[in-house]
Design a protein around this motif. Structure first.
Motif, PDB file in Angstrom:
ATOM      1  N   PHE A  74     -71.394  31.453 -57.690  1.00  0.00           N
ATOM      2  CA  PHE A  74     -72.787  31.887 -57.690  1.00  0.00           C
ATOM      3  C   PHE A  74     -73.142  32.606 -58.984  1.00  0.00           C
ATOM      4  CE2 PHE A  74     -75.672  35.508 -56.906  1.00  0.00           C
ATOM      5  CZ  PHE A  74     -76.859  34.792 -56.722  1.00  0.00           C
ATOM      6  N   LEU A  75     -72.307  33.565 -59.399  1.00  0.00           N
ATOM      7  CA  LEU A  75     -72.596  34.329 -60.612  1.00  0.00           C
ATOM      8  C   LEU A  75     -72.565  33.442 -61.848  1.00  0.00           C
ATOM      9  CD1 LEU A  75     -70.586  37.597 -59.933  1.00  0.00           C
ATOM     10  CD2 LEU A  75     -73.057  37.269 -59.756  1.00  0.00           C
ATOM     11  N   SER A  76     -71.720  32.429 -61.835  1.00  0.00           N
ATOM     12  CA  SER A  76     -71.611  31.521 -62.979  1.00  0.00           C
ATOM     13  C   SER A  76     -72.881  30.720 -63.207  1.00  0.00           C
ATOM     14  CB  SER A  76     -70.431  30.566 -62.783  1.00  0.00           C
ATOM     15  OG  SER A  76     -69.227  31.285 -62.731  1.00  0.00           O
ATOM     16  N   VAL A  77     -73.579  30.368 -62.137  1.00  0.00           N
ATOM     17  CA  VAL A  77     -74.807  29.569 -62.289  1.00  0.00           C
ATOM     18  C   VAL A  77     -76.076  30.409 -62.233  1.00  0.00           C
ATOM     19  CG1 VAL A  77     -73.743  27.492 -61.351  1.00  0.00           C
ATOM     20  CG2 VAL A  77     -75.027  28.995 -59.833  1.00  0.00           C
ATOM     21  N   SER A  78     -75.959  31.656 -61.816  1.00  0.00           N
ATOM     22  CA  SER A  78     -77.165  32.469 -61.600  1.00  0.00           C
ATOM     23  C   SER A  78     -77.914  32.785 -62.892  1.00  0.00           C
ATOM     24  CB  SER A  78     -76.828  33.764 -60.867  1.00  0.00           C
ATOM     25  OG  SER A  78     -76.025  34.595 -61.673  1.00  0.00           O
ATOM     26  N   ALA A 132     -78.658  30.972 -65.415  1.00  0.00           N
ATOM     27  CA  ALA A 132     -79.617  29.926 -65.772  1.00  0.00           C
ATOM     28  C   ALA A 132     -80.634  29.660 -64.666  1.00  0.00           C
ATOM     29  CB  ALA A 132     -78.870  28.633 -66.089  1.00  0.00           C
ATOM     30  N   SER A 133     -80.361  30.114 -63.453  1.00  0.00           N
ATOM     31  CA  SER A 133     -81.177  29.728 -62.311  1.00  0.00           C
ATOM     32  C   SER A 133     -82.154  30.784 -61.804  1.00  0.00           C
ATOM     33  CB  SER A 133     -80.273  29.331 -61.140  1.00  0.00           C
ATOM     34  OG  SER A 133     -79.369  28.341 -61.526  1.00  0.00           O
ATOM     35  N   LEU A 134     -81.979  32.031 -62.207  1.00  0.00           N
ATOM     36  CA  LEU A 134     -82.790  33.099 -61.637  1.00  0.00           C
ATOM     37  C   LEU A 134     -83.861  33.591 -62.603  1.00  0.00           C
ATOM     38  CD1 LEU A 134     -79.988  35.290 -59.994  1.00  0.00           C
ATOM     39  CD2 LEU A 134     -81.563  33.735 -58.834  1.00  0.00           C
ATOM     40  N   SER A 135     -84.934  34.061 -62.020  1.00  0.00           N
ATOM     41  CA  SER A 135     -85.990  34.676 -62.814  1.00  0.00           C
ATOM     42  C   SER A 135     -85.486  36.017 -63.351  1.00  0.00           C
ATOM     43  CB  SER A 135     -87.229  34.904 -61.943  1.00  0.00           C
ATOM     44  OG  SER A 135     -86.949  35.893 -60.967  1.00  0.00           O
ATOM     45  N   PRO A 136     -86.119  36.548 -64.390  1.00  0.00           N
ATOM     46  CA  PRO A 136     -85.686  37.849 -64.918  1.00  0.00           C
ATOM     47  C   PRO A 136     -85.684  38.960 -63.857  1.00  0.00           C
ATOM     48  CG  PRO A 136     -87.155  36.782 -66.471  1.00  0.00           C
ATOM     49  CD  PRO A 136     -87.155  35.940 -65.224  1.00  0.00           C
ATOM     50  N   ALA A 137     -86.663  38.965 -62.979  1.00  0.00           N
ATOM     51  CA  ALA A 137     -86.717  39.996 -61.936  1.00  0.00           C
ATOM     52  C   ALA A 137     -85.522  39.875 -60.988  1.00  0.00           C
ATOM     53  CB  ALA A 137     -88.018  39.902 -61.152  1.00  0.00           C
ATOM     54  N   MET A 138     -85.157  38.637 -60.647  1.00  0.00           N
ATOM     55  CA  MET A 138     -84.018  38.433 -59.746  1.00  0.00           C
ATOM     56  C   MET A 138     -82.704  38.736 -60.453  1.00  0.00           C
ATOM     57  SD  MET A 138     -84.926  37.757 -56.697  1.00  0.00           S
ATOM     58  CE  MET A 138     -86.226  38.945 -56.960  1.00  0.00           C
ATOM     59  N   LYS A 139     -82.635  38.477 -61.763  1.00  0.00           N
ATOM     60  CA  LYS A 139     -81.431  38.839 -62.524  1.00  0.00           C
ATOM     61  C   LYS A 139     -81.230  40.350 -62.490  1.00  0.00           C
ATOM     62  CE  LYS A 139     -81.572  34.942 -65.683  1.00  0.00           C
ATOM     63  NZ  LYS A 139     -81.837  34.502 -67.056  1.00  0.00           N
ATOM     64  N   ALA A 174     -83.829  38.530 -51.137  1.00  0.00           N
ATOM     65  CA  ALA A 174     -84.846  37.678 -51.776  1.00  0.00           C
ATOM     66  C   ALA A 174     -84.541  36.211 -51.517  1.00  0.00           C
ATOM     67  CB  ALA A 174     -84.891  37.950 -53.271  1.00  0.00           C
ATOM     68  N   GLU A 175     -85.572  35.465 -51.235  1.00  0.00           N
ATOM     69  CA  GLU A 175     -85.457  34.023 -50.973  1.00  0.00           C
ATOM     70  C   GLU A 175     -84.850  33.285 -52.159  1.00  0.00           C
ATOM     71  OE1 GLU A 175     -86.415  30.419 -48.812  1.00  0.00           O
ATOM     72  OE2 GLU A 175     -86.908  32.421 -48.146  1.00  0.00           O
ATOM     73  N   GLU A 176     -85.175  33.739 -53.364  1.00  0.00           N
ATOM     74  CA  GLU A 176     -84.702  33.049 -54.561  1.00  0.00           C
ATOM     75  C   GLU A 176     -83.174  32.975 -54.624  1.00  0.00           C
ATOM     76  OE1 GLU A 176     -85.359  33.278 -59.407  1.00  0.00           O
ATOM     77  OE2 GLU A 176     -86.625  34.467 -58.087  1.00  0.00           O
ATOM     78  N   PHE A 177     -82.491  33.989 -54.093  1.00  0.00           N
ATOM     79  CA  PHE A 177     -81.033  33.974 -54.098  1.00  0.00           C
ATOM     80  C   PHE A 177     -80.490  32.871 -53.198  1.00  0.00           C
ATOM     81  CE2 PHE A 177     -81.354  38.672 -55.131  1.00  0.00           C
ATOM     82  CZ  PHE A 177     -80.970  38.512 -56.449  1.00  0.00           C
ATOM     83  N   SER A 178     -81.149  32.661 -52.075  1.00  0.00           N
ATOM     84  CA  SER A 178     -80.615  31.702 -51.109  1.00  0.00           C
ATOM     85  C   SER A 178     -80.659  30.267 -51.614  1.00  0.00           C
ATOM     86  CB  SER A 178     -81.353  31.820 -49.773  1.00  0.00           C
ATOM     87  OG  SER A 178     -82.715  31.546 -49.942  1.00  0.00           O
ATOM     88  N   THR A 179     -81.471  29.992 -52.611  1.00  0.00           N
ATOM     89  CA  THR A 179     -81.541  28.611 -53.116  1.00  0.00           C
ATOM     90  C   THR A 179     -80.298  28.219 -53.910  1.00  0.00           C
ATOM     91  OG1 THR A 179     -82.694  29.280 -55.134  1.00  0.00           O
ATOM     92  CG2 THR A 179     -84.058  28.639 -53.235  1.00  0.00           C
ATOM     93  N   ILE A 180     -79.551  29.189 -54.448  1.00  0.00           N
ATOM     94  CA  ILE A 180     -78.360  28.843 -55.219  1.00  0.00           C
ATOM     95  C   ILE A 180     -77.071  29.424 -54.637  1.00  0.00           C
ATOM     96  CG2 ILE A 180     -79.534  28.445 -57.406  1.00  0.00           C
ATOM     97  CD1 ILE A 180     -78.699  31.245 -58.271  1.00  0.00           C
ATOM     98  N   LEU A 181     -77.182  30.166 -53.546  1.00  0.00           N
ATOM     99  CA  LEU A 181     -75.979  30.732 -52.927  1.00  0.00           C
ATOM    100  C   LEU A 181     -75.194  29.657 -52.194  1.00  0.00           C
ATOM    101  CD1 LEU A 181     -77.097  34.132 -51.416  1.00  0.00           C
ATOM    102  CD2 LEU A 181     -75.173  33.763 -52.939  1.00  0.00           C
TER     103      LEU A 181
END
Length: 187
Positions: free
Chosen positions: A64-68, A70-77, A40-47
């Motif tokens: 990555f996991l520490s900031v994810s 707050a940064s990811l949508s529920p579906a991406m979580k 998913a593109e959304e992961f690449s924005t914070i990886l």
């Protein structure tokens, strides 16, 4: 505590783990870091960047996991949790093998690191060696050498506590039989 939190705790104590487990964890972290942006593109924005910058993959994954959260949508979580679960499931046999080789003279492994390792992969406590022993049995009696395993006895309380916490032992183990031997009374 969900899989992501358990993995974070394991990554936090990474330096206290043996080299073999740290390498396995680092390898699995690398695979996860490569798969996420493809998923998913959304992961690449914070990886973190995937190039070799001298930082271990397990450290990048920790960041990555520490900031994810707050940064990811529920579906991406949810998608991330699925990937983390797969990572931990894949790591479980390696952790099981590691638990069979515990040695109290190994001064790199402390009780907190062992707890984090088992917490991340509780089913590793059921991993059987060639002689059919689970790690807590092997910590008492080395069936291959047919002798007491005095170097691993110190780890029995931690393994037993974690097994009870995660409810992984069946009635046979819970009955108090640590050696797994049917003949004689070694308990």
């Amino acid at each position: 505590m969900d899989e992501t939190e358990r993995l974070l705790e394991l990554l936090e104590v990474g330096e206290s783990l043996s080299n073999s487990i740290r390498e396995k964890l680092n390898d699995r972290a690398q695979i996860l870091l490569q798969v996420l942006p493809e998923d998913a593109e959304e992961f690449s924005t914070i990886l973190p960047p995937s190039y070799d910058d001298g930082i271990d993959n397990d450290e990048k994954l920790f960041c990555f996991l520490s900031v994810s959260e707050a940064s990811l949508s529920p579906a991406m979580k949810d998608k991330l949790k699925e990937h983390v679960k797969n990572l931990l499931d894949g790591l479980t046999p390696d952790v099981g093998e590691f638990l069979h080789g515990l040695d109290s003279s190994d001064d790199t492994l402390d009780e907190d690191a062992l707890r984090a390792l088992i917490q991340a992969c509780p089913l590793a406590l059921l991993h059987k060696n060639k002689k059919g022993q689970i790690p807590v049995h092997h910590a008492v009696w080395d069936a291959e050498k047919e002798e007491m395993n005095s170097k691993a006895i110190a780890f029995i309380p931690v393994m037993a506590q974690m097994a009870v916490h995660f409810n992984v032992f069946d009635d046979e183990v819970l009955r108090g039989g640590l050696t797994g031997k049917k003949e004689g009374d070694f308990n």
